[in-house]
Scaffold this active site. Structure first.
Site, PDB file in Angstrom:
ATOM      1  N   ASP A 263       0.817  -1.213   0.000  1.00 28.05           N
ATOM      2  CA  ASP A 263       0.000   0.000   0.000  1.00 28.05           C
ATOM      3  C   ASP A 263       0.854   1.268   0.000  1.00 28.05           C
ATOM      4  O   ASP A 263       0.482   2.281  -0.607  1.00 28.05           O
ATOM      5  CB  ASP A 263      -0.916   0.009   1.224  1.00 28.05           C
ATOM      6  CG  ASP A 263      -2.024  -1.033   1.108  1.00 28.05           C
ATOM      7  OD1 ASP A 263      -2.719  -1.251   2.105  1.00 28.05           O
ATOM      8  OD2 ASP A 263      -2.175  -1.623   0.019  1.00 28.05           O
ATOM      9  N   ALA A 264       1.986   1.214   0.712  1.00 34.58           N
ATOM     10  CA  ALA A 264       2.826   2.418   0.794  1.00 34.58           C
ATOM     11  C   ALA A 264       3.323   2.844  -0.582  1.00 34.58           C
ATOM     12  O   ALA A 264       3.385   4.035  -0.899  1.00 34.58           O
ATOM     13  CB  ALA A 264       4.012   2.162   1.732  1.00 34.58           C
TER      14      ALA A 264
ATOM     15  N   ASP B 179       0.399   4.353  -2.457  1.00 33.76           N
ATOM     16  CA  ASP B 179       0.140   5.710  -1.964  1.00 33.76           C
ATOM     17  C   ASP B 179       1.119   6.707  -2.553  1.00 33.76           C
ATOM     18  O   ASP B 179       0.755   7.837  -2.902  1.00 33.76           O
ATOM     19  CB  ASP B 179       0.228   5.749  -0.431  1.00 33.76           C
ATOM     20  CG  ASP B 179      -0.939   5.046   0.237  1.00 33.76           C
ATOM     21  OD1 ASP B 179      -1.987   4.917  -0.413  1.00 33.76           O
ATOM     22  OD2 ASP B 179      -0.780   4.636   1.398  1.00 33.76           O
TER      23      ASP B 179
ATOM     24  N   SER C 283     -14.063   7.389  -1.187  1.00 30.82           N
ATOM     25  CA  SER C 283     -12.776   7.096  -0.573  1.00 30.82           C
ATOM     26  C   SER C 283     -12.482   8.151   0.485  1.00 30.82           C
ATOM     27  O   SER C 283     -13.229   9.117   0.656  1.00 30.82           O
ATOM     28  CB  SER C 283     -11.669   7.111  -1.621  1.00 30.82           C
ATOM     29  OG  SER C 283     -11.852   6.107  -2.577  1.00 30.82           O
TER      30      SER C 283
ATOM     31  N   GLU D 251     -12.054   6.030  14.961  1.00 34.30           N
ATOM     32  CA  GLU D 251     -12.219   4.574  14.930  1.00 34.30           C
ATOM     33  C   GLU D 251     -11.062   3.941  14.156  1.00 34.30           C
ATOM     34  O   GLU D 251     -10.484   4.569  13.260  1.00 34.30           O
ATOM     35  CB  GLU D 251     -13.547   4.196  14.285  1.00 34.30           C
ATOM     36  CG  GLU D 251     -13.717   4.728  12.890  1.00 34.30           C
ATOM     37  CD  GLU D 251     -15.177   4.808  12.463  1.00 34.30           C
ATOM     38  OE1 GLU D 251     -15.466   4.305  11.363  1.00 34.30           O
ATOM     39  OE2 GLU D 251     -16.005   5.378  13.209  1.00 34.30           O
TER      40      GLU D 251
ATOM     41  N   LYS E  21      -8.981   2.047  11.432  1.00 33.18           N
ATOM     42  CA  LYS E  21      -9.171   1.823   9.998  1.00 33.18           C
ATOM     43  C   LYS E  21      -8.853   0.357   9.719  1.00 33.18           C
ATOM     44  O   LYS E  21      -7.692  -0.015   9.563  1.00 33.18           O
ATOM     45  CB  LYS E  21      -8.293   2.751   9.169  1.00 33.18           C
ATOM     46  CG  LYS E  21      -8.552   2.664   7.667  1.00 33.18           C
ATOM     47  CD  LYS E  21      -7.708   3.669   6.905  1.00 33.18           C
ATOM     48  CE  LYS E  21      -8.019   3.630   5.426  1.00 33.18           C
ATOM     49  NZ  LYS E  21      -7.693   2.320   4.816  1.00 33.18           N
TER      50      LYS E  21
ATOM     51  N   ASP F 135      -8.337  -3.212   8.028  1.00 28.42           N
ATOM     52  CA  ASP F 135      -7.756  -3.627   6.761  1.00 28.42           C
ATOM     53  C   ASP F 135      -8.574  -4.790   6.220  1.00 28.42           C
ATOM     54  O   ASP F 135      -8.225  -5.962   6.409  1.00 28.42           O
ATOM     55  CB  ASP F 135      -6.297  -4.042   6.978  1.00 28.42           C
ATOM     56  CG  ASP F 135      -5.412  -3.638   5.818  1.00 28.42           C
ATOM     57  OD1 ASP F 135      -5.939  -3.053   4.862  1.00 28.42           O
ATOM     58  OD2 ASP F 135      -4.209  -3.914   5.864  1.00 28.42           O
TER      59      ASP F 135
ATOM     60  N   TYR G 206     -19.740   0.692   9.969  1.00 26.62           N
ATOM     61  CA  TYR G 206     -19.041   1.949  10.225  1.00 26.62           C
ATOM     62  C   TYR G 206     -19.796   3.186   9.737  1.00 26.62           C
ATOM     63  O   TYR G 206     -19.352   4.319   9.978  1.00 26.62           O
ATOM     64  CB  TYR G 206     -17.630   1.936   9.626  1.00 26.62           C
ATOM     65  CG  TYR G 206     -17.545   1.845   8.117  1.00 26.62           C
ATOM     66  CD1 TYR G 206     -17.924   2.906   7.303  1.00 26.62           C
ATOM     67  CD2 TYR G 206     -17.063   0.703   7.505  1.00 26.62           C
ATOM     68  CE1 TYR G 206     -17.840   2.833   5.931  1.00 26.62           C
ATOM     69  CE2 TYR G 206     -16.963   0.610   6.131  1.00 26.62           C
ATOM     70  CZ  TYR G 206     -17.358   1.681   5.347  1.00 26.62           C
ATOM     71  OH  TYR G 206     -17.285   1.601   3.974  1.00 26.62           O
TER      72      TYR G 206
ATOM     73  N   LYS H  52      -2.724   7.531   8.654  1.00 23.79           N
ATOM     74  CA  LYS H  52      -2.063   6.253   8.432  1.00 23.79           C
ATOM     75  C   LYS H  52      -0.883   6.052   9.393  1.00 23.79           C
ATOM     76  O   LYS H  52      -0.152   6.990   9.707  1.00 23.79           O
ATOM     77  CB  LYS H  52      -1.553   6.168   6.994  1.00 23.79           C
ATOM     78  CG  LYS H  52      -2.643   6.064   5.932  1.00 23.79           C
ATOM     79  CD  LYS H  52      -3.374   4.738   6.036  1.00 23.79           C
ATOM     80  CE  LYS H  52      -4.116   4.386   4.780  1.00 23.79           C
ATOM     81  NZ  LYS H  52      -3.259   3.958   3.680  1.00 23.79           N
TER      82      LYS H  52
ATOM     83  N   CYS I  11      26.129 -28.443   5.622  1.00 24.20           N
ATOM     84  CA  CYS I  11      25.890 -27.368   6.588  1.00 24.20           C
ATOM     85  C   CYS I  11      26.876 -26.237   6.331  1.00 24.20           C
ATOM     86  O   CYS I  11      28.089 -26.477   6.241  1.00 24.20           O
ATOM     87  CB  CYS I  11      26.046 -27.904   8.009  1.00 24.20           C
ATOM     88  SG  CYS I  11      25.998 -26.616   9.284  1.00 24.20           S
TER      89      CYS I  11
ATOM     90  N   CYS J  25      29.383 -26.262   9.730  1.00 23.23           N
ATOM     91  CA  CYS J  25      30.296 -27.352  10.088  1.00 23.23           C
ATOM     92  C   CYS J  25      30.589 -28.309   8.932  1.00 23.23           C
ATOM     93  O   CYS J  25      31.436 -29.191   9.054  1.00 23.23           O
ATOM     94  CB  CYS J  25      29.736 -28.140  11.272  1.00 23.23           C
ATOM     95  SG  CYS J  25      28.275 -29.141  10.893  1.00 23.23           S
TER      96      CYS J  25
ATOM     97  N   CYS K  40      20.918 -29.772   9.654  1.00 19.27           N
ATOM     98  CA  CYS K  40      22.307 -30.212   9.714  1.00 19.27           C
ATOM     99  C   CYS K  40      22.356 -31.461  10.580  1.00 19.27           C
ATOM    100  O   CYS K  40      21.776 -31.490  11.674  1.00 19.27           O
ATOM    101  CB  CYS K  40      23.173 -29.109  10.318  1.00 19.27           C
ATOM    102  SG  CYS K  40      24.791 -29.675  10.898  1.00 19.27           S
TER     103      CYS K  40
ATOM    104  N   CYS L 221      28.592 -29.294  15.441  1.00 17.95           N
ATOM    105  CA  CYS L 221      28.187 -28.041  14.785  1.00 17.95           C
ATOM    106  C   CYS L 221      28.190 -26.889  15.780  1.00 17.95           C
ATOM    107  O   CYS L 221      27.397 -26.875  16.733  1.00 17.95           O
ATOM    108  CB  CYS L 221      26.801 -28.196  14.161  1.00 17.95           C
ATOM    109  SG  CYS L 221      26.261 -26.739  13.242  1.00 17.95           S
TER     110      CYS L 221
END
Length: 685
Positions: free
Chosen positions: A40-41, A44, A89, A124, A126, A128, A236, A325, A419, A422, A437, A444
């Site tokens: 989302d970032a 935005d 929105s 309130e 938000k 998701d 809401y 946000k 591994c 070791c 391993c 080890c």
């Protein structure tokens, strides 16, 4: 992406065309396909960049620009529903400064001056999830619809009817003849985790996050599939209504909806002024990880409906509401390498080395990929652009990669044959998701060091002052096995880097104090695979002594609460392995002591006979372990997780997701006072 505005209309037009194309594509993936490829970032940022350029070059704004639309077109598989009132929105605020500007705009438009601090605001979380419209006629649900593009949505009546919290018929009096209620359908965290776990066990596709889970569930053509999803809904807002009246404010309308049978968010509040809004935002943010549902911010609404009407709206958002946000919990970055870490049980965990990125309030440069099966299922490769998620203090994880940004020639990551620490062979067992391993803690170093860290940890022997860095130093020379810790001297510690005489003496004192422990802590500390705190305590209480446990048969082990065939075999194998058995003997030789437990006391009554009881939250009169022991004495079985087999949940203060899950499953819930009163009444009758 640069923040500098284009210098000419021609450059602006070119950038706008590219931005609109990107946003339209992401809208399609998000709203239509339910397969978002960026967090989302990032979305935005694209939208804010678009709005900034359009604001600087208003002549280039077009009706089809994403900034002039509420969302994306609905899919065609469902019938279409035209919303009587558009589902708008919200504009976003990302800082206190932007919130203050929001208040100032309201004050200017309403001519309030400095009195905007007296303005009542409904605040309130938000959620998701996915927005829905529910229409009732004469109190009966007749239609459910998605938000769609805000003007037209999809008819999902058959799906919303399957959600237990959506009322099919309203209660109470004075109902409008027609009532449209808007709400958020979401998948609670506990339900999301349980659903994904079962899907993974069946080899089916899992959801990326609860938001996608909720949206995808609502878009099932077969309502029987939706009914299997653990969905919830909070109302809401009220949209359109006819032949009826509502309270004059949003907050009191929400109270009215509750009386009519709608669930509303219990964390909503009525506040006054910008400072109270900031305080609410901070307080909710502090509780964010303990909330039973996912949120990405707070919604603020001017509470008075007359003031809302006076403020009006712009083309895509009301002027009287805004979403504040929280810092992004998902971000984009690139994978620069994939390393393998070895844990105390030998499990190999792939870890992505990332180009540093700021997410969830910190800079992240590494993120877990869990195990080889998860790595290959997600198909993460070096060079990929990936979505990174970090929620609160949770270890960052790689959620997915962006297909269109994968570089040519990116090679699929394979499990190493040896591994990386070791060089011992790596083996993956058919019944486990992880590869291990085979060197064991004797050969080890990684397993040995991680085992020592576990041994001294707070929930094990709780040796204060022996942190991870000090254990790393000690493992190079002075400490090879746990018993060596009890042979250390203050002079040896004082000679280490960043360790003075006083600190060394404090560590030795803590070591001496930890020599005297309980059998349950000791069993947990030695690191038997599959044996956690609760199981270790159950083993200690059942057998009473280390000698009795070491002599136990598989059948006797299976008689212990929470011990199944796998755990029984792990316990038997641990004490039969000569290397691991020597570690235990060496600890006893080093002077570690513990009092024998009283053993299986047997039930003193039948108050909880045949019941499976879960305890959660903080108890004030006694520890949870003490309450659990009391439940067992009175005939009950104590479990650590909520399921359909749970008979009772005892909930203390700050009960979290277990309480929500219990309520969703219809499990009886007692608070601490009820528990104590019932026990006291039973024992004194």
């Amino acid at each position: 992406m640069t923040d500098t505005l284009p210098e000419s209309a021609e450059a602006a037009e070119s950038q706008l065309a590219e931005l609109r194309e990107q946003i339209d594509q992401h809208n399609h993936r998000y709203y239509v396909l339910d397969e978002p490829s960026i967090p989302d970032a990032e979305y935005d940022r694209l939208m804010r960049r678009l709005q900034a350029i359009e604001s600087a070059f208003p002549d280039l704004v077009t009706p089809e620009s994403p900034s002039q639309r509420v969302g994306a077109n609905p899919v065609s598989e469902f019938g279409q529903v035209t919303h009587t009132l558009p589902m708008l929105s919200l504009d976003n605020a990302f800082s206190d400064e932007e919130m203050l500007k929001f208040f100032q705009r309201i004050a200017d438009r309403l001519k309030l001056g400095a009195q905007h601090d007296e303005l009542k605001i409904s605040a309130e979380p938000k959620l998701d999830g996915a927005a829905v419209s529910l229409v009732y006629e004469s109190g009966v649900l007749i239609q459910g619809a998605t938000r769609g593009d805000g003007a037209t949505g999809e008819d999902i009546t058959h799906n919303v009817r399957t959600i237990p919290t959506v009322p099919l018929r309203l209660r109470g009096a004075n109902l409008p003849r027609v009532l449209e209620v808007r709400g958020e359908v979401f998948m609670p965290k506990a339900g999301f985790d349980a659903f994904n776990k079962k899907a993974a066990e069946r080899g089916e596709k899992t959801f990326v996050n609860p938001r996608n889970a909720a949206a995808g569930s609502l878009r099932q053509l077969d309502p029987r599939l939706t009914a299997k999803r653990p969905l919830d809904m909070y109302a809401y807002a009220v949209g359109h209504y006819e032949d009826g009246a509502l309270p004059p404010s949003h907050y009191h309308t929400m109270l009215q909806l509750r009386e009519w049978g709608f669930p509303t968010c219990p964390d909503a509040a009525l506040v006054q002024g910008v400072e109270a809004c900031k305080a609410y935002f901070k307080a909710l943010g502090n509780r964010r990880e303990s909330l039973p549902y996912e949120i990405d911010g707070v919604v603020y609404k001017v509470d008075d409906y007359e003031l809302q009407s006076a403020l009006g709206k712009v083309s895509r958002a009301p002027r009287w509401a805004i979403a504040r946000k929280y810092p992004a919990q998902e971000e984009l970055t690139t994978v620069e390498g994939i390393d393998w870490q070895v844990g105390r049980t030998g499990a190999l965990t792939p870890v992505a080395r990332l180009h540093p990125v700021f997410v969830g309030g910190v800079t992240v440069s590494n993120a877990t990929l869990h195990n080889i099966e998860e790595l290959q299922r997600k198909d993460i490769r070096v060079g990929d652009t990936v979505v990174i998620r970090r929620a609160g203090d949770v270890i960052p994880e790689v959620v997915s990669f962006v297909p269109e940004r994968r570089p040519r020639g990116a090679v699929r990551t394979e499990l190493p044959k040896q591994c990386p620490v070791c060089g011992s062979p790596v083996k993956k067992f058919a019944d486990e998701a992880v590869a291990r391993c085979t060197g064991g803690p004797v050969f080890c170093r990684a397993q040995r060091v991680e085992g020592l860290k576990h041994f001294v940890s707070r929930r094990a022997l709780d040796i204060e002052g022996l942190g991870s860095k000090l254990i790393e130093q000690l493992a190079d020379d002075l400490v090879e096995k746990p018993g060596d810790i009890f042979r250390l001297t203050a002079d040896q510690l004082a000679g280490l880097e960043r360790m003075g005489e006083k600190s060394a003496q404090n560590v030795i004192a803590s070591i001496e104090e930890s020599r005297h422990t309980t059998l349950g802590r000791f069993l947990f500390a030695i690191g038997i695979r599959e044996v956690g705190e609760t199981t270790a305590q159950n083993l200690a209480e059942h057998f009473g002594s280390l000698e009795a446990l070491r002599a136990a048969t598989e059948d006797q082990l299976l008689g212990v609460d929470d011990v199944g065939e796998i755990v029984a075999k792990r316990v038997l194998g641990h004490f039969k392995d000569p290397d691991l058995a020597r570690v235990v003997d060496d600890l006893i030789d080093a002077g570690v002591q513990f009092e024998s437990e009283p053993g299986d006391l047997g039930a003193t009554g039948d108050l909880f006979e045949g019941m499976t009881v879960v305890l959660t939250g903080t108890l004030t009169a006694m520890k949870r372990s003490e309450a659990g022991a009391l439940v067992k004495r009175l005939g009950g079985k104590v479990s650590g997780s909520i399921s359909g087999k749970t008979s009772l949940l005892i909930a203390g203060e700050k009960a979290g997701s277990k309480l929500q899950k219990a309520q969703n499953l219809g499990v009886d819930v007692w608070d601490e006072s009820q528990f104590l009163k019932r026990v006291d009444a039973f024992l004194t009758k």
